[in-house]
Write an enzyme that holds these catalytic residues in place. Structure first.
Site, PDB file in Angstrom:
ATOM      1  N   CYS A  50       0.833  -1.183   0.000  1.00  0.00           N
ATOM      2  CA  CYS A  50       0.000   0.000   0.000  1.00  0.00           C
ATOM      3  C   CYS A  50       0.873   1.240   0.000  1.00  0.00           C
ATOM      4  O   CYS A  50       2.094   1.165   0.006  1.00  0.00           O
ATOM      5  CB  CYS A  50      -0.902   0.016   1.231  1.00  0.00           C
ATOM      6  SG  CYS A  50       0.014   0.172   2.775  1.00  0.00           S
ATOM      7  N   ILE A  67      10.935  -7.155 -21.710  1.00  0.00           N
ATOM      8  CA  ILE A  67      10.931  -5.914 -22.480  1.00  0.00           C
ATOM      9  C   ILE A  67      12.341  -5.620 -22.993  1.00  0.00           C
ATOM     10  O   ILE A  67      13.337  -6.031 -22.377  1.00  0.00           O
ATOM     11  CB  ILE A  67      10.425  -4.720 -21.631  1.00  0.00           C
ATOM     12  CG1 ILE A  67      10.167  -3.489 -22.516  1.00  0.00           C
ATOM     13  CG2 ILE A  67      11.393  -4.401 -20.492  1.00  0.00           C
ATOM     14  CD1 ILE A  67       9.437  -2.366 -21.809  1.00  0.00           C
ATOM     15  N   VAL A  92      -3.623  -9.530  -0.746  1.00  0.00           N
ATOM     16  CA  VAL A  92      -4.173 -10.507   0.188  1.00  0.00           C
ATOM     17  C   VAL A  92      -4.793  -9.742   1.342  1.00  0.00           C
ATOM     18  O   VAL A  92      -4.586  -8.543   1.497  1.00  0.00           O
ATOM     19  CB  VAL A  92      -3.084 -11.462   0.742  1.00  0.00           C
ATOM     20  CG1 VAL A  92      -2.544 -12.348  -0.352  1.00  0.00           C
ATOM     21  CG2 VAL A  92      -1.955 -10.682   1.379  1.00  0.00           C
ATOM     22  N   LEU A 141       8.766 -11.524 -13.940  1.00  0.00           N
ATOM     23  CA  LEU A 141       9.556 -10.686 -14.829  1.00  0.00           C
ATOM     24  C   LEU A 141      10.716 -11.529 -15.341  1.00  0.00           C
ATOM     25  O   LEU A 141      11.436 -12.144 -14.550  1.00  0.00           O
ATOM     26  CB  LEU A 141      10.081  -9.458 -14.095  1.00  0.00           C
ATOM     27  CG  LEU A 141       9.026  -8.513 -13.504  1.00  0.00           C
ATOM     28  CD1 LEU A 141       9.699  -7.309 -12.855  1.00  0.00           C
ATOM     29  CD2 LEU A 141       8.043  -8.054 -14.565  1.00  0.00           C
ATOM     30  N   ARG A 167      -4.521   1.457  -0.466  1.00  0.00           N
ATOM     31  CA  ARG A 167      -4.324   0.011  -0.477  1.00  0.00           C
ATOM     32  C   ARG A 167      -4.333  -0.596  -1.874  1.00  0.00           C
ATOM     33  O   ARG A 167      -5.170  -0.270  -2.709  1.00  0.00           O
ATOM     34  CB  ARG A 167      -5.407  -0.683   0.346  1.00  0.00           C
ATOM     35  CG  ARG A 167      -5.171  -2.207   0.402  1.00  0.00           C
ATOM     36  CD  ARG A 167      -6.200  -2.950   1.209  1.00  0.00           C
ATOM     37  NE  ARG A 167      -5.851  -4.374   1.210  1.00  0.00           N
ATOM     38  CZ  ARG A 167      -6.714  -5.350   1.025  1.00  0.00           C
ATOM     39  NH1 ARG A 167      -7.978  -5.075   0.820  1.00  0.00           N
ATOM     40  NH2 ARG A 167      -6.317  -6.613   1.039  1.00  0.00           N
ATOM     41  N   LEU A 168      -3.345  -1.485  -2.093  1.00  0.00           N
ATOM     42  CA  LEU A 168      -3.333  -2.355  -3.269  1.00  0.00           C
ATOM     43  C   LEU A 168      -3.739  -3.734  -2.782  1.00  0.00           C
ATOM     44  O   LEU A 168      -3.051  -4.345  -1.966  1.00  0.00           O
ATOM     45  CB  LEU A 168      -1.940  -2.409  -3.899  1.00  0.00           C
ATOM     46  CG  LEU A 168      -1.731  -3.393  -5.055  1.00  0.00           C
ATOM     47  CD1 LEU A 168      -2.639  -3.029  -6.227  1.00  0.00           C
ATOM     48  CD2 LEU A 168      -0.285  -3.416  -5.492  1.00  0.00           C
ATOM     49  N   ALA A 169      -4.887  -4.225  -3.245  1.00  0.00           N
ATOM     50  CA  ALA A 169      -5.435  -5.476  -2.734  1.00  0.00           C
ATOM     51  C   ALA A 169      -4.711  -6.682  -3.320  1.00  0.00           C
ATOM     52  O   ALA A 169      -4.904  -7.044  -4.474  1.00  0.00           O
ATOM     53  CB  ALA A 169      -6.931  -5.563  -3.053  1.00  0.00           C
ATOM     54  N   SER A 188      10.358 -11.116  -9.102  1.00  0.00           N
ATOM     55  CA  SER A 188      11.496 -10.492  -9.755  1.00  0.00           C
ATOM     56  C   SER A 188      12.793 -11.013  -9.128  1.00  0.00           C
ATOM     57  O   SER A 188      12.780 -11.608  -8.053  1.00  0.00           O
ATOM     58  CB  SER A 188      11.404  -8.971  -9.627  1.00  0.00           C
ATOM     59  OG  SER A 188      12.333  -8.323 -10.464  1.00  0.00           O
TER      60      SER A 188
END
Length: 503
Positions: A2, A233, A54, A184, A50-52, A307
């Site tokens: 988050c 990339i 878990v 990645l 917040r990045l959900a 990563s």
């Protein structure tokens, strides 16, 4: 994962306090696009983006030493009006602490510099492996492995089975996710090994409805996608794209390959500096392709990727390690590089991905794996005739050691020489950065750089170009205090240019 913005012992009125906090927290909305929250208790406030990935669980203050993973957090005890702030052992996630001379006693915390730069006149990167307690006002180290001591020189011989199994366990732990995830893949040793292990472990987990063998971890595994997705990339025809393509074909991943033009990269540099909050040459060079790739990945609905950061620092994988004068010097340099990961590769991985609401997990920096690698006799880790850099890691996954009938990776990848990520995406990328810097910065400006910046003046036109853009975004000496450059070991024969090609 988050974005955090927190202020404690703020002297202002509650309504103005809340409006100001929400405004500054909004600057890091990209770190948590799924939900925002704001809580006020007395003269303390915490805002949360917040990045959900878990669900969260409550933990006690004394649990910080037992936490296993990456984190930066602030906990507020509203009953006692006491708070603590802590950062993971290596600094995989970012956290800043600030103070304002106009408000003595007020303490600020935020996930990024940009939330503090207007209200604070002193800002520092909160040290990894530390915890701050408002009860004492002290910041103390809680992470104290034996290898952290500069006087400790390890003598343990390499246990290849232990090395392999510990890394496999580290990857397995990081497969916990309720959302689509991927890896990645640059085609180099580190990312390819992580992808190979993740492919095997995900297959095991998907085949078992009861969790992981031996009940080592009871985790949930994403079932939305039936096989691992990999992402790479580079400029058209770049070494990394070619190598990553062969690895993906060998592993059977669902591979996504993206190319970028030099102009697209140059156009993104200013935004990269805005998100990375650094003027370090190596970090910006490598972050730009990662930033562009993260945008593509996030656009697919992916929220988490594995990563390969950290392996080069702990194993002496950079080419300049060939020039280490002794095993003791080699070991001490690996410790120094690991301690500074939060200023370079970890910062790059975290902020390049979180700029697009994407979380990067780094299995090599697992605490158990660190303890294994950092206590191996450096004589066995040193590159020498017949043993290339990171030999023991390669050997641990070679069929001659594992006895597997199906290799983890083809020999062309397992024994591929190290490429700096900024080199591997295409040599034309670094050349173009030098060219535009040459056109943008005059000889006179570079000569007078030390007059403009007393602290850490740039030594090349490329470094000047980045520093100038950084200052336009983050003016004032207080904004440079948290920046640490990746400086080559000149006494080991390294050139000023930190690229692998120059070395």
């Amino acid at each position: 994962m988050c974005g955090i913005f927190a202020v404690f012992n703020y002297p202002s009125d509650v309504n103005g306090f809340r409006r100001r906090a929400l405004l500054l927290s909004k600057r890091i909305r990209h770190r948590g696009p799924n939900w925002s929250g704001c809580e006020i208790s007395s003269n303390n406030i915490i805002c949360h983006e917040r990045l959900a990935i878990v669900g969260y669980a409550e933990i006690g203050i004394d649990a910080v030493k037992r936490l296993d993973g990456m984190f930066s957090f602030v906990l507020l005890d509203t009953n006692k009006n006491r708070f603590i702030a802590a950062r993971d052992p290596i600094g995989i996630t970012t956290l800043y602490q600030g103070w304002s001379s106009s408000s003595p006693g007020t303490v600020y915390f935020a996930s990024e510099l940009k939330s503090l730069q207007d209200d604070c006149d002193k800002i520092l990167s909160f040290p990894p492996g530390h915890i701050y307690d408002s009860l004492t006002g002290e910041t103390t180290r809680y992470y104290q492995p034996i290898w952290w001591d500069s006087d400790f020189i390890p003598t343990t011989p390499t246990d290849y089975t232990l090395l392999r199994k510990t890394l496999e366990r580290a990857v397995r732990k990081r497969l916990m996710s309720d959302v689509p995830f991927g890896v990645l893949l640059s085609g180099g040793l580190d990312s390819s090994l992580i992808a190979a292990i993740a492919t095997r472990e995900a297959a095991k987990l998907a085949a078992s409805h009861d969790g992981i063998e031996d009940n080592e971890v009871d985790e949930r595994v994403v079932t939305t996608w039936t096989k691992i997705h990999s992402f790479s990339i580079g400029l058209p025809g770049s070494p990394d794209l070619i190598a990553a393509r062969s690895v993906a074909e060998f592993l059977g991943t669902n591979h996504h390959e993206y190319t970028f033009t030099i102009q697209e990269g140059l156009d993104a540099v200013h935004d990269v500096i805005h998100h990375l909050e650094t003027y370090d040459v190596t970090t910006i060079r490598a972050s730009t392709p990662m930033y562009l790739l993260s945008r593509k990945i996030s656009g697919m609905g992916v929220k988490m990727v594995l990563s390969g950061e950290g392996s080069d620092e702990m194993l002496g994988g950079y080419l300049y390690f060939h020039n280490a004068p002794s095993a003791v010097d080699f070991h001490k340099e690996t410790v120094t590089r690991v301690k500074n990961l939060h200023t370079s590769d970890c910062l790059r991985a975290n902020k390049s991905t979180m700029a697009w609401g994407l979380e990067a997990r780094v299995p090599f920096l697992d605490k158990d794996f660190l303890d294994v690698v950092m206590t191996i006799d450096p004589e066995e880790k040193m590159p020498k005739e017949g043993k290339m850099e990171k030999y023991i890691l390669r050997k641990a996954f070679d069929v001659s050691t594992t006895g597997d009938t199906h290799p983890y990776l083809p020999d062309s990848i397992l024994w591929r020489q190290k490429e700096q990520f900024s080199d591997g995406v295409g040599y034309g990328w670094i050349d173009s950065l030098r060219d535009i810097s040459e056109k943008s910065v005059t000889d006179e400006q570079l000569t007078n750089a030390s007059k403009r910046w007393s602290k850490d003046p740039p030594q090349t036109k490329e470094a000047y170009w980045y520093r100038d853009q950084f200052e336009s975004l983050f003016p004032g000496d207080h904004c440079t205090e948290s920046v640490v450059r990746w400086i080559p070991r000149r006494d080991w024969g390294c050139p000023e240019d930190p690229s692998g090609r120059a070395q």
